[in-house]
Design a protein around this motif. Structure first.
Motif, PDB file in Angstrom:
ATOM      1  N   SER A 136       0.824  -1.209   0.000  1.00  0.00           N
ATOM      2  CA  SER A 136       0.000   0.000   0.000  1.00  0.00           C
ATOM      3  C   SER A 136       0.855   1.255   0.000  1.00  0.00           C
ATOM      4  CB  SER A 136      -0.928   0.023   1.220  1.00  0.00           C
ATOM      5  OG  SER A 136      -1.786  -1.096   1.179  1.00  0.00           O
ATOM      6  N   PHE A 139       2.306   1.550  -3.488  1.00  0.00           N
ATOM      7  CA  PHE A 139       1.278   1.876  -4.493  1.00  0.00           C
ATOM      8  C   PHE A 139       0.762   3.311  -4.325  1.00  0.00           C
ATOM      9  CE2 PHE A 139      -0.411  -2.623  -5.856  1.00  0.00           C
ATOM     10  CZ  PHE A 139       0.818  -2.899  -6.421  1.00  0.00           C
ATOM     11  N   ASP A 140       0.662   3.790  -3.079  1.00  0.00           N
ATOM     12  CA  ASP A 140       0.236   5.192  -2.873  1.00  0.00           C
ATOM     13  C   ASP A 140       1.194   6.137  -3.606  1.00  0.00           C
ATOM     14  OD1 ASP A 140      -1.938   4.567  -1.277  1.00  0.00           O
ATOM     15  OD2 ASP A 140      -0.945   5.031   0.628  1.00  0.00           O
ATOM     16  N   TYR A 142       3.380   5.342  -6.004  1.00  0.00           N
ATOM     17  CA  TYR A 142       3.393   5.044  -7.443  1.00  0.00           C
ATOM     18  C   TYR A 142       2.221   5.751  -8.119  1.00  0.00           C
ATOM     19  CZ  TYR A 142       4.461   2.019 -11.509  1.00  0.00           C
ATOM     20  OH  TYR A 142       4.828   1.537 -12.749  1.00  0.00           O
ATOM     21  N   GLU A 143       1.034   5.603  -7.540  1.00  0.00           N
ATOM     22  CA  GLU A 143      -0.170   6.208  -8.137  1.00  0.00           C
ATOM     23  C   GLU A 143      -0.011   7.739  -8.197  1.00  0.00           C
ATOM     24  OE1 GLU A 143      -3.443   4.532  -8.725  1.00  0.00           O
ATOM     25  OE2 GLU A 143      -4.807   6.227  -8.663  1.00  0.00           O
ATOM     26  N   ALA A 144       0.489   8.339  -7.095  1.00  0.00           N
ATOM     27  CA  ALA A 144       0.650   9.803  -7.058  1.00  0.00           C
ATOM     28  C   ALA A 144       1.616  10.261  -8.151  1.00  0.00           C
ATOM     29  CB  ALA A 144       1.146  10.232  -5.685  1.00  0.00           C
ATOM     30  N   SER A 156       2.145   3.405 -17.235  1.00  0.00           N
ATOM     31  CA  SER A 156       2.760   4.089 -16.090  1.00  0.00           C
ATOM     32  C   SER A 156       3.429   5.391 -16.492  1.00  0.00           C
ATOM     33  CB  SER A 156       3.819   3.187 -15.438  1.00  0.00           C
ATOM     34  OG  SER A 156       3.217   2.068 -14.857  1.00  0.00           O
ATOM     35  N   LEU A 182      -7.556  -3.340  -4.171  1.00  0.00           N
ATOM     36  CA  LEU A 182      -6.893  -2.457  -5.139  1.00  0.00           C
ATOM     37  C   LEU A 182      -7.726  -1.241  -5.544  1.00  0.00           C
ATOM     38  CD1 LEU A 182      -5.374  -5.321  -7.293  1.00  0.00           C
ATOM     39  CD2 LEU A 182      -4.074  -3.701  -5.921  1.00  0.00           C
ATOM     40  N   ARG A 184      -8.386   1.294  -4.096  1.00  0.00           N
ATOM     41  CA  ARG A 184      -7.766   2.536  -3.627  1.00  0.00           C
ATOM     42  C   ARG A 184      -6.872   3.201  -4.698  1.00  0.00           C
ATOM     43  NH1 ARG A 184      -4.513   1.914   1.982  1.00  0.00           N
ATOM     44  NH2 ARG A 184      -2.785   3.344   1.638  1.00  0.00           N
ATOM     45  N   TRP A 185      -6.481   2.429  -5.723  1.00  0.00           N
ATOM     46  CA  TRP A 185      -5.558   2.955  -6.742  1.00  0.00           C
ATOM     47  C   TRP A 185      -6.166   2.811  -8.138  1.00  0.00           C
ATOM     48  CZ3 TRP A 185      -3.916  -0.830  -3.134  1.00  0.00           C
ATOM     49  CH2 TRP A 185      -3.275  -0.289  -2.013  1.00  0.00           C
ATOM     50  N   ARG A 187      -5.883   4.418 -10.855  1.00  0.00           N
ATOM     51  CA  ARG A 187      -4.983   4.533 -12.013  1.00  0.00           C
ATOM     52  C   ARG A 187      -4.179   3.245 -12.220  1.00  0.00           C
ATOM     53  NH1 ARG A 187      -2.896   8.895 -14.873  1.00  0.00           N
ATOM     54  NH2 ARG A 187      -1.982   7.903 -16.702  1.00  0.00           N
ATOM     55  N   LEU A 188      -3.753   2.654 -11.141  1.00  0.00           N
ATOM     56  CA  LEU A 188      -3.000   1.397 -11.263  1.00  0.00           C
ATOM     57  C   LEU A 188      -3.899   0.294 -11.822  1.00  0.00           C
ATOM     58  CD1 LEU A 188      -0.695   1.252  -8.104  1.00  0.00           C
ATOM     59  CD2 LEU A 188      -0.506   2.598 -10.178  1.00  0.00           C
TER      60      LEU A 188
END
Ligand SMILES: N[C@@H](CCC(=O)N[C@@H](CS)C(=O)NCC(=O)O)C(=O)O
Length: 213
Positions: A136, A139-140, A142-144, A156, A182, A184-185, A187-188
């Protein structure tokens, strides 16, 4: 080329994606981590670190460490490139890959989890909690970074698959195994959906490997 790997290994998975994106063919040798085949002396002779993947490049030389192997592939087979043309953009893509490769995957590796289970008494809920924590936080970030640098896009970085996607997709697969939600993300998830439609990614998926059971 001969790829020593394991269907469910994220690092083998990322290397299969890179090989497929480069259009290269390779023979696969399954090293079953469940039976600890990687800890056999015969495999130590292939990779003294006793981790998968390892790539026999065909002349007897064996490369290890998936990021180093992928960079070698990029140098030897520059097209299609897995990196952007601009140096600063390349740094951004490598940073995304490093979030997964350096900061998320290593702490969730099998040998770490085995130690937590057998020496620290972690049950499967605790293991999922452990893995979910590091996945998490990675991924937080990465997404940002993706949203900031590629506000609109299917991958990406930019409009084609890169080194970063080769790292991300196996980590998403592993996140599902550890029951990470997942949603929460978004875009991923959208990158995952895009990649899952590409033949190169489909052929690299754990379920598509000869040793998948
Ligand atoms: N940094 C290495 C890590 C390789 C690695 O940790 N591979 C895992 C599978 S994804 C492994 O062999 N684990 C065996 C274990 O933990 O016992 C790479 O990227 O190649």
């Amino acid at each position: 080329m001969k790829l020593y790997g394991y269907f469910r290994s994220g690092t083998s998975h990322r290397l299969r994606i890179a090989l497929n994106l480069k259009g290269l063919s390779y023979e696969q040798v399954a090293i079953d981590l469940r039976n600890e085949k990687h800890l056999f002396e015969s495999y130590r002779a292939i990779n003294p670190q006793q981790l998968v993947p390892a790539l026999d490049v065909g002349d007897g030389d064996i490369l290890t460490q998936s990021p180093a192997i992928i960079e070698w592939l990029e140098e030897l087979y520059p097209q299609p490139s897995l990196l952007p043309t601009n140096a600063r953009d390349r740094a951004h893509v490598r940073a995304l890959a490093a979030i997964i490769g350096c900061d998320v995957h290593p702490v969730n590796n099998r040998r770490i989890l085995e130690k937590l289970r057998h020496e620290f008494g972690a049950n499967e809920d605790a293991i999922n909690e452990w893995c979910g924590t590091w996945i998490s936080s990675g991924f937080d970030a990465y997404e940002a970074l993706v949203v900031a640098r590629t506000p609109v896009g299917a991958f990406s970085f930019g409009d084609r698959p890169s080194l970063a996607d080769a790292h991300l997709i196996p980590q998403i697969e592993s996140a599902r195994r550890f029951k990470v939600d997942l949603e929460r993300w978004p875009r991923l998830l959208s990158i995952d959906k895009t990649c899952s439609r590409l033949e190169e990614f489909r052929r690299a998926a754990p379920s598509a490997q000869p040793d998948a059971v």
